[in-house]
Design a protein around this motif. Structure first.
Motif, mmCIF file in Angstrom:
data_model
loop_
_atom_site.group_PDB
_atom_site.id
_atom_site.type_symbol
_atom_site.label_atom_id
_atom_site.label_comp_id
_atom_site.label_asym_id
_atom_site.label_seq_id
_atom_site.Cartn_x
_atom_site.Cartn_y
_atom_site.Cartn_z
ATOM 1 N N SER A 97 0.833 -1.215 0.000
ATOM 2 C CA SER A 97 0.000 0.000 0.000
ATOM 3 C C SER A 97 0.860 1.255 0.000
ATOM 4 C CB SER A 97 -0.908 0.050 1.234
ATOM 5 O OG SER A 97 -1.707 -1.077 1.290
ATOM 6 N N GLU A 98 1.963 1.203 0.752
ATOM 7 C CA GLU A 98 2.909 2.337 0.785
ATOM 8 C C GLU A 98 3.330 2.744 -0.623
ATOM 9 O OE1 GLU A 98 4.826 4.159 3.108
ATOM 10 O OE2 GLU A 98 3.310 3.512 4.572
ATOM 11 N N TYR A 99 3.446 1.734 -1.497
ATOM 12 C CA TYR A 99 3.892 2.005 -2.871
ATOM 13 C C TYR A 99 2.712 2.104 -3.830
ATOM 14 C CZ TYR A 99 8.403 0.925 -0.904
ATOM 15 O OH TYR A 99 9.519 0.933 -0.124
ATOM 16 N N GLY A 100 1.510 2.217 -3.273
ATOM 17 C CA GLY A 100 0.326 2.455 -4.097
ATOM 18 C C GLY A 100 -0.242 1.224 -4.758
ATOM 19 N N ALA A 101 0.228 0.033 -4.337
ATOM 20 C CA ALA A 101 -0.282 -1.194 -4.962
ATOM 21 C C ALA A 101 -1.405 -1.791 -4.104
ATOM 22 C CB ALA A 101 0.844 -2.205 -5.117
ATOM 23 N N VAL A 102 -2.308 -2.485 -4.767
ATOM 24 C CA VAL A 102 -3.407 -3.164 -4.071
ATOM 25 C C VAL A 102 -3.092 -4.654 -4.056
ATOM 26 C CG1 VAL A 102 -5.894 -3.667 -4.125
ATOM 27 C CG2 VAL A 102 -5.041 -1.433 -4.890
ATOM 28 N N THR A 103 -3.313 -5.289 -2.907
ATOM 29 C CA THR A 103 -3.025 -6.712 -2.837
ATOM 30 C C THR A 103 -4.263 -7.523 -2.462
ATOM 31 O OG1 THR A 103 -1.508 -8.367 -1.965
ATOM 32 C CG2 THR A 103 -2.239 -6.675 -0.424
ATOM 33 N N ALA A 104 -4.153 -8.844 -2.590
ATOM 34 C CA ALA A 104 -5.256 -9.748 -2.249
ATOM 35 C C ALA A 104 -4.632 -11.032 -1.748
ATOM 36 C CB ALA A 104 -6.079 -10.045 -3.498
ATOM 37 N N GLN A 105 -5.270 -11.659 -0.772
ATOM 38 C CA GLN A 105 -4.756 -12.938 -0.287
ATOM 39 C C GLN A 105 -5.446 -14.082 -1.034
ATOM 40 O OE1 GLN A 105 -4.119 -14.589 4.043
ATOM 41 N NE2 GLN A 105 -6.272 -14.685 3.535
ATOM 42 N N VAL A 106 -4.653 -14.976 -1.607
ATOM 43 C CA VAL A 106 -5.215 -16.169 -2.260
ATOM 44 C C VAL A 106 -4.561 -17.393 -1.613
ATOM 45 C CG1 VAL A 106 -5.564 -17.401 -4.435
ATOM 46 C CG2 VAL A 106 -5.494 -14.900 -4.444
ATOM 47 N N LEU A 107 -5.355 -18.183 -0.894
ATOM 48 C CA LEU A 107 -4.831 -19.394 -0.255
ATOM 49 C C LEU A 107 -5.324 -20.603 -1.035
ATOM 50 C CD1 LEU A 107 -5.341 -18.555 3.535
ATOM 51 C CD2 LEU A 107 -3.263 -18.384 2.167
ATOM 52 N N LEU A 108 -4.387 -21.426 -1.483
ATOM 53 C CA LEU A 108 -4.742 -22.531 -2.386
ATOM 54 C C LEU A 108 -4.425 -23.883 -1.763
ATOM 55 C CD1 LEU A 108 -3.280 -21.037 -5.684
ATOM 56 C CD2 LEU A 108 -5.688 -21.093 -4.997
ATOM 57 N N THR A 109 -5.101 -24.896 -2.252
ATOM 58 C CA THR A 109 -4.757 -26.280 -1.899
ATOM 59 C C THR A 109 -4.528 -27.035 -3.207
ATOM 60 O OG1 THR A 109 -7.011 -27.099 -2.006
ATOM 61 C CG2 THR A 109 -6.291 -26.229 0.121
ATOM 62 N N ASN A 124 -9.941 -18.078 -12.876
ATOM 63 C CA ASN A 124 -10.817 -16.915 -13.081
ATOM 64 C C ASN A 124 -10.505 -15.819 -12.067
ATOM 65 O OD1 ASN A 124 -12.070 -18.413 -15.046
ATOM 66 N ND2 ASN A 124 -13.874 -18.928 -13.816
ATOM 67 N N THR A 125 -10.281 -16.233 -10.820
ATOM 68 C CA THR A 125 -9.985 -15.240 -9.772
ATOM 69 C C THR A 125 -8.691 -14.495 -10.096
ATOM 70 O OG1 THR A 125 -11.069 -16.635 -8.143
ATOM 71 C CG2 THR A 125 -9.613 -14.932 -7.278
ATOM 72 N N PHE A 126 -7.652 -15.242 -10.479
ATOM 73 C CA PHE A 126 -6.387 -14.580 -10.828
ATOM 74 C C PHE A 126 -6.600 -13.610 -11.991
ATOM 75 C CE2 PHE A 126 -4.105 -18.156 -8.660
ATOM 76 C CZ PHE A 126 -3.378 -17.375 -7.786
ATOM 77 N N ARG A 127 -7.326 -14.073 -12.996
ATOM 78 C CA ARG A 127 -7.563 -13.234 -14.191
ATOM 79 C C ARG A 127 -8.219 -11.908 -13.778
ATOM 80 N NH1 ARG A 127 -4.855 -12.638 -17.624
ATOM 81 N NH2 ARG A 127 -5.232 -10.532 -17.046
ATOM 82 N N CYS A 128 -9.264 -12.049 -12.928
ATOM 83 C CA CYS A 128 -10.022 -10.869 -12.528
ATOM 84 C C CYS A 128 -9.154 -9.947 -11.666
ATOM 85 C CB CYS A 128 -11.270 -11.338 -11.775
ATOM 86 S SG CYS A 128 -12.482 -10.059 -11.573
ATOM 87 N N LEU A 129 -8.397 -10.524 -10.730
ATOM 88 C CA LEU A 129 -7.530 -9.700 -9.873
ATOM 89 C C LEU A 129 -6.495 -8.953 -10.723
ATOM 90 C CD1 LEU A 129 -6.897 -12.182 -6.902
ATOM 91 C CD2 LEU A 129 -8.107 -9.986 -6.768
ATOM 92 N N LEU A 130 -5.890 -9.665 -11.671
ATOM 93 C CA LEU A 130 -4.858 -9.027 -12.502
ATOM 94 C C LEU A 130 -5.486 -7.946 -13.391
ATOM 95 C CD1 LEU A 130 -2.681 -12.157 -13.385
ATOM 96 C CD2 LEU A 130 -2.107 -10.315 -11.792
ATOM 97 N N ASP A 131 -6.707 -8.207 -13.875
ATOM 98 C CA ASP A 131 -7.393 -7.180 -14.680
ATOM 99 C C ASP A 131 -7.645 -5.921 -13.863
ATOM 100 O OD1 ASP A 131 -7.418 -8.780 -16.878
ATOM 101 O OD2 ASP A 131 -9.530 -9.372 -16.715
ATOM 102 N N HIS A 132 -7.834 -6.093 -12.539
ATOM 103 C CA HIS A 132 -8.044 -4.934 -11.663
ATOM 104 C C HIS A 132 -6.714 -4.310 -11.228
ATOM 105 C CE1 HIS A 132 -12.366 -4.852 -11.081
ATOM 106 N NE2 HIS A 132 -12.371 -6.160 -10.969
ATOM 107 N N GLY A 133 -5.617 -4.847 -11.703
ATOM 108 C CA GLY A 133 -4.308 -4.278 -11.352
ATOM 109 C C GLY A 133 -3.823 -4.673 -9.968
ATOM 110 N N VAL A 134 -4.409 -5.740 -9.408
ATOM 111 C CA VAL A 134 -4.038 -6.185 -8.057
ATOM 112 C C VAL A 134 -2.768 -7.045 -8.122
ATOM 113 C CG1 VAL A 134 -4.860 -7.629 -6.125
ATOM 114 C CG2 VAL A 134 -6.449 -6.102 -7.316
ATOM 115 N N ILE A 135 -1.974 -7.023 -7.059
ATOM 116 C CA ILE A 135 -0.858 -7.975 -6.922
ATOM 117 C C ILE A 135 -1.319 -9.075 -5.956
ATOM 118 C CG2 ILE A 135 1.532 -8.318 -6.170
ATOM 119 C CD1 ILE A 135 2.137 -5.424 -6.862
ATOM 120 N N PRO A 136 -1.780 -10.222 -6.466
ATOM 121 C CA PRO A 136 -2.224 -11.288 -5.556
ATOM 122 C C PRO A 136 -1.042 -11.862 -4.778
ATOM 123 C CG PRO A 136 -3.001 -11.685 -7.808
ATOM 124 C CD PRO A 136 -1.980 -10.599 -7.878
ATOM 125 N N VAL A 137 -1.266 -12.119 -3.497
ATOM 126 C CA VAL A 137 -0.247 -12.751 -2.653
ATOM 127 C C VAL A 137 -0.779 -14.138 -2.287
ATOM 128 C CG1 VAL A 137 0.970 -12.655 -0.452
ATOM 129 C CG2 VAL A 137 0.672 -10.565 -1.797
#
Ligand code: GLU
Length: 272
Positions: A97-109, A124-137
């Protein structure tokens, strides 16, 4: 053949291991996490799509619970991961956030490998998050996965998770940041003459022997890294294994500078 053509690197998955994220005390290396967040945000600002696959939940949880050592029992690891995952996400969210990026938590099995519906949902979730410019963690959902590799219900390690995420997201490049600077022809911690292998085009039994054989490079999980590289290469994803001590190495790699070991993607398997 150029090392990696920077013009062909758009979507990047970065995998970072616990040893890179922690000090020898077992506590989190906060400066490194901040530098990693800065490098990832900068890659994003320069037009890349970025996904981070991070370990460190068990380590962070163990430190927070004041455990003297990394837990060995599965249930203890799972509880530590549940505690540590909050800490990790808090730190990444704050730093990104300090660097202006938005993140999301994705926990997978491992469901994303074994179950076509789960796989599609995750893609689909990754596609949508990346389309929104999010950096998924991303991390493995350690509290519901079972750690032991023989159970085959967990990825076993985050290197394989990283490779699966890179394939799922159709990434151009997977960068595995580690405490080792690449793939060597013998263990550099034991042999001063060990030579870095800069480019690998095919993983054969000879290389597997170097990674997992007796007295091998292996204790740091080199066999897992090789297995991860093999999976990604076969799906047409380039993989770079590099030293994570200075996360700015990500910028070098994405600019096409040779760092660590490049495992070159198999040609002709990607949809254009
Ligand atoms: N998912 C585990 C953690 O976050 C790490 C597994 C691994 O690094 O291979 O601690």
């Amino acid at each position: 053949m150029p090392y990696i053509d920077p013009n062909k690197i758009n979507r990047i998955v970065v995998k970072v291991g616990s040893s890179t994220l922690t000090h020898e005390t077992g506590k989190l290396n906060l400066r490194r996490i901040n530098k990693l967040a800065e490098a990832l945000s900068d890659l994003k600002n320069s037009g890349h799509e970025v996904v981070l696959v991070t370990s460190g939940a068990v380590a962070a949880g163990a430190a927070k619970l004041c455990l003297r050592e990394r837990p060995r029992e599965t249930v203890e690891k799972q509880a530590a991961a549940a505690v540590g995952q909050c800490t990790l996400m808090h730190l990444y969210d704050k730093a990104l956030s300090e660097y202006g990026a938005v993140t999301a938590q994705v926990l997978l099995t491992r469901d994303i490998v074994d179950n076509a519906t789960s796989r599609q949902n995750a893609a689909n979730t990754f596609r949508c998050l990346l389309d929104h410019g999010v950096i998924p963690v991303v991390n493995e959902n350690d509290s519901v996965s079972t750690y032991e590799l023989e159970n085959l219900v967990s990825f076993g390690d985050n290197d394989r998770l990283g490779a699966n995420v890179a394939v799922l997201c159709e990434a151009d490049l997977l960068i595995i940041l580690s405490d080792i600077n690449g793939f060597y022809d013998s263990d550099p911690r034991e042999n001063d003459e060990a030579k870095l292998i800069p480019v690998v085009t095919e993983i054969d039994d000879g290389l597997r022997g170097l990674a997992g054989g007796a007295g091998a490079l292996g204790t740091g999980g080199m066999a897992a890294k090789l297995a991860a590289a093999e999976l990604a290469m076969a799906a047409g994803v380039n993989v770079v294994l590099a030293d994570g001590s200075d996360p700015n190495i990500l910028i070098d790699i994405c600019s096409g500078r040779a760092r660590g070991t490049l495992f070159r993607a198999k040609e002709g398997v990607r949809k254009q």
